[in-house]
Design a protein around this motif. Structure first.
Motif, PDB file in Angstrom:
ATOM      1  N   PRO A 169       0.803  -1.232   0.000  1.00 28.04           N
ATOM      2  CA  PRO A 169       0.000   0.000   0.000  1.00 28.04           C
ATOM      3  C   PRO A 169       0.837   1.283   0.000  1.00 28.04           C
ATOM      4  CG  PRO A 169       0.064  -0.956   2.196  1.00 28.04           C
ATOM      5  CD  PRO A 169       0.796  -1.913   1.293  1.00 28.04           C
ATOM      6  N   ARG A 170       2.141   1.194   0.197  1.00 29.16           N
ATOM      7  CA  ARG A 170       2.927   2.428   0.290  1.00 29.16           C
ATOM      8  C   ARG A 170       3.011   3.151  -1.052  1.00 29.16           C
ATOM      9  NH1 ARG A 170       7.884  -0.026   3.699  1.00 29.16           N
ATOM     10  NH2 ARG A 170       7.058  -1.924   2.757  1.00 29.16           N
ATOM     11  N   ARG A 171       2.946   4.464  -0.977  1.00 30.57           N
ATOM     12  CA  ARG A 171       2.970   5.310  -2.166  1.00 30.57           C
ATOM     13  C   ARG A 171       3.860   6.508  -1.899  1.00 30.57           C
ATOM     14  NH1 ARG A 171       0.602   1.504  -3.546  1.00 30.57           N
ATOM     15  NH2 ARG A 171      -1.395   1.254  -4.593  1.00 30.57           N
ATOM     16  N   THR A 172       4.406   7.082  -2.955  1.00 32.89           N
ATOM     17  CA  THR A 172       5.006   8.415  -2.811  1.00 32.89           C
ATOM     18  C   THR A 172       4.021   9.405  -3.421  1.00 32.89           C
ATOM     19  OG1 THR A 172       6.260   8.096  -4.847  1.00 32.89           O
ATOM     20  CG2 THR A 172       7.435   7.700  -2.784  1.00 32.89           C
ATOM     21  N   TYR A 173       4.144  10.657  -2.990  1.00 35.77           N
ATOM     22  CA  TYR A 173       3.227  11.704  -3.459  1.00 35.77           C
ATOM     23  C   TYR A 173       4.005  12.678  -4.338  1.00 35.77           C
ATOM     24  CZ  TYR A 173       0.133  15.778  -3.352  1.00 35.77           C
ATOM     25  OH  TYR A 173      -0.661  16.842  -3.710  1.00 35.77           O
TER      26      TYR A 173
ATOM     27  N   LYS B 239       7.357  23.444 -10.726  1.00 38.69           N
ATOM     28  CA  LYS B 239       8.077  22.798  -9.625  1.00 38.69           C
ATOM     29  C   LYS B 239       7.475  21.416  -9.430  1.00 38.69           C
ATOM     30  CE  LYS B 239       7.551  24.052  -5.230  1.00 38.69           C
ATOM     31  NZ  LYS B 239       7.671  24.818  -3.976  1.00 38.69           N
ATOM     32  N   VAL B 240       8.344  20.425  -9.262  1.00 37.52           N
ATOM     33  CA  VAL B 240       7.850  19.092  -8.923  1.00 37.52           C
ATOM     34  C   VAL B 240       8.467  18.689  -7.594  1.00 37.52           C
ATOM     35  CG1 VAL B 240       9.589  17.962 -10.394  1.00 37.52           C
ATOM     36  CG2 VAL B 240       7.623  16.665  -9.631  1.00 37.52           C
ATOM     37  N   VAL B 241       7.612  18.244  -6.689  1.00 32.55           N
ATOM     38  CA  VAL B 241       8.079  17.772  -5.386  1.00 32.55           C
ATOM     39  C   VAL B 241       7.536  16.357  -5.212  1.00 32.55           C
ATOM     40  CG1 VAL B 241       8.000  18.116  -2.884  1.00 32.55           C
ATOM     41  CG2 VAL B 241       8.045  20.106  -4.400  1.00 32.55           C
ATOM     42  N   GLU B 242       8.418  15.422  -4.935  1.00 29.53           N
ATOM     43  CA  GLU B 242       7.975  14.052  -4.640  1.00 29.53           C
ATOM     44  C   GLU B 242       8.399  13.726  -3.215  1.00 29.53           C
ATOM     45  OE1 GLU B 242       9.268  10.918  -7.303  1.00 29.53           O
ATOM     46  OE2 GLU B 242       7.907   9.474  -6.345  1.00 29.53           O
ATOM     47  N   THR B 243       7.455  13.289  -2.385  1.00 31.96           N
ATOM     48  CA  THR B 243       7.744  12.999  -0.978  1.00 31.96           C
ATOM     49  C   THR B 243       7.301  11.584  -0.628  1.00 31.96           C
ATOM     50  OG1 THR B 243       5.614  13.974  -0.407  1.00 31.96           O
ATOM     51  CG2 THR B 243       7.542  15.375  -0.118  1.00 31.96           C
ATOM     52  N   GLY B 244       7.875  11.078   0.452  1.00 31.17           N
ATOM     53  CA  GLY B 244       7.455   9.764   0.947  1.00 31.17           C
ATOM     54  C   GLY B 244       8.545   8.714   0.861  1.00 31.17           C
ATOM     55  N   PHE B 245       9.760   9.126   0.497  1.00 31.37           N
ATOM     56  CA  PHE B 245      10.838   8.142   0.342  1.00 31.37           C
ATOM     57  C   PHE B 245      11.295   7.561   1.674  1.00 31.37           C
ATOM     58  CE2 PHE B 245      11.047  10.713  -3.507  1.00 31.37           C
ATOM     59  CZ  PHE B 245      11.030   9.720  -4.463  1.00 31.37           C
ATOM     60  N   ALA B 246      11.080   8.323   2.778  1.00 30.43           N
ATOM     61  CA  ALA B 246      11.576   7.855   4.083  1.00 30.43           C
ATOM     62  C   ALA B 246      10.859   6.587   4.553  1.00 30.43           C
ATOM     63  CB  ALA B 246      11.429   8.964   5.128  1.00 30.43           C
ATOM     64  N   GLN B 247       9.687   6.280   3.968  1.00 30.31           N
ATOM     65  CA  GLN B 247       8.973   5.072   4.395  1.00 30.31           C
ATOM     66  C   GLN B 247       9.526   3.807   3.724  1.00 30.31           C
ATOM     67  OE1 GLN B 247       4.898   5.038   2.828  1.00 30.31           O
ATOM     68  NE2 GLN B 247       5.536   6.479   1.243  1.00 30.31           N
TER      69      GLN B 247
END
Lengths: 111, 143
Positions: free
Chosen positions: B85-89, B104-112
């Motif tokens: 179920p994990r996703r990056t945003y 601008k592109v921001v991708e977050t959620g890599f720490a999971q």
């Protein structure tokens, strides 16, 4: 893919300029045909990046997709465009050889 | 968590926000520079998908649609199992800049991500955004 030699060579050199694409080609050369999933497991490259690189390599004619089900499509190295690029390099190498030969002759005469 | 969680990139495009918006949010636009095939249901909660000839595909979920300024989606992380179920945003922000657009592109959620796949995915996406934004620029310039 394009038919004139210069355009083919250009695509080969552009494809080879990227280290991930060189790694993919090297893996196919040494290990034979492979799926995108096999390649992602073997190389430090994500599946999405592999998918993009395979699309470019197919466009350049350096690999061909063997028909198969989704995710089981295998990619095979295609050496024909490499040979064209090699001819291109060989032609350039000849041009470099002549001044070198002239230099060698000049030095030999002086010896 | 010692990992960076986000990737942020900004690119100046010589095209107005409406044109950039279409490239980011329509099936035709996405298929031209990002995937090889795409479909998208452009509303928060809508499904989107990109596919490549190799059989690889990525499922996305549209999260934010504020035309023509903010487009956000979550997507699967390619090194994790299909049903994880994990996703990056990913969030695109479009700002008018002269006659063009500052994107601008921001991708977050890599720490999971688990330690064994973190480096491959994070580095892959850093490189990925550099090349995707290059392709987006090329696609827009060619039109």
């Amino acid at each position: 893919m394009p038919d004139d030699i210069e355009a083919i060579a250009e695509q080969v050199f552009a494809a080879l300029a990227d280290p991930s694409r060189r790694a993919i080609l090297a893996a196919l050369a040494s290990g034979g045909p492979a799926t995108a999933t096999d390649l992602a497991a073997r190389l430090p490259i994500t599946r999405q990046a592999i998918a993009k690189h395979l699309a470019l390599l197919t466009e350049a004619g350096l690999v061909t997709a063997e028909p198969g089900e989704r995710r089981r499509v295998r990619y095979r190295l295609r050496s024909a465009p490499m040979k064209v690029a090699q001819q291109f390099l060989a032609a350039l190498a000849r041009d470099w050889d002549s001044p070198l030969d002239a230099l060698k002759e000049h030095l030999d005469r002086g010896a | 968590m010692g990992f960076p969680d986000r990737i942020e990139r900004t690119v100046e495009l010589a095209h107005p926000p409406a044109k950039v918006w279409a490239a980011l949010t329509t099936a035709e636009g996405l298929a031209a520079w990002f995937g090889e095939e795409a479909d998208i249901d452009l509303r928060p909660g809508g499904a989107a998908r990109m596919r490549w000839a190799s059989g690889y595909s990525v499922e996305m979920r549209v999260e934010r649609v504020e035309e023509p300024a903010v487009f956000g989606f979550t997507w699967q992380i390619e090194e994790l199992p299909e049903d994880d179920p994990r996703r990056t945003y990913v969030e695109f922000t479009l700002e008018p800049a002269g006659a063009g657009t500052r994107l601008k592109v921001v991708e977050t959620g890599f720490a999971q991500l688990p330690e064994d796949s973190y480096r491959k995915v994070y580095d892959g996406h850093v490189q990925g955004w550099a090349s995707e934004l290059g392709e987006l620029t090329g696609y827009l310039d060619a039109r």
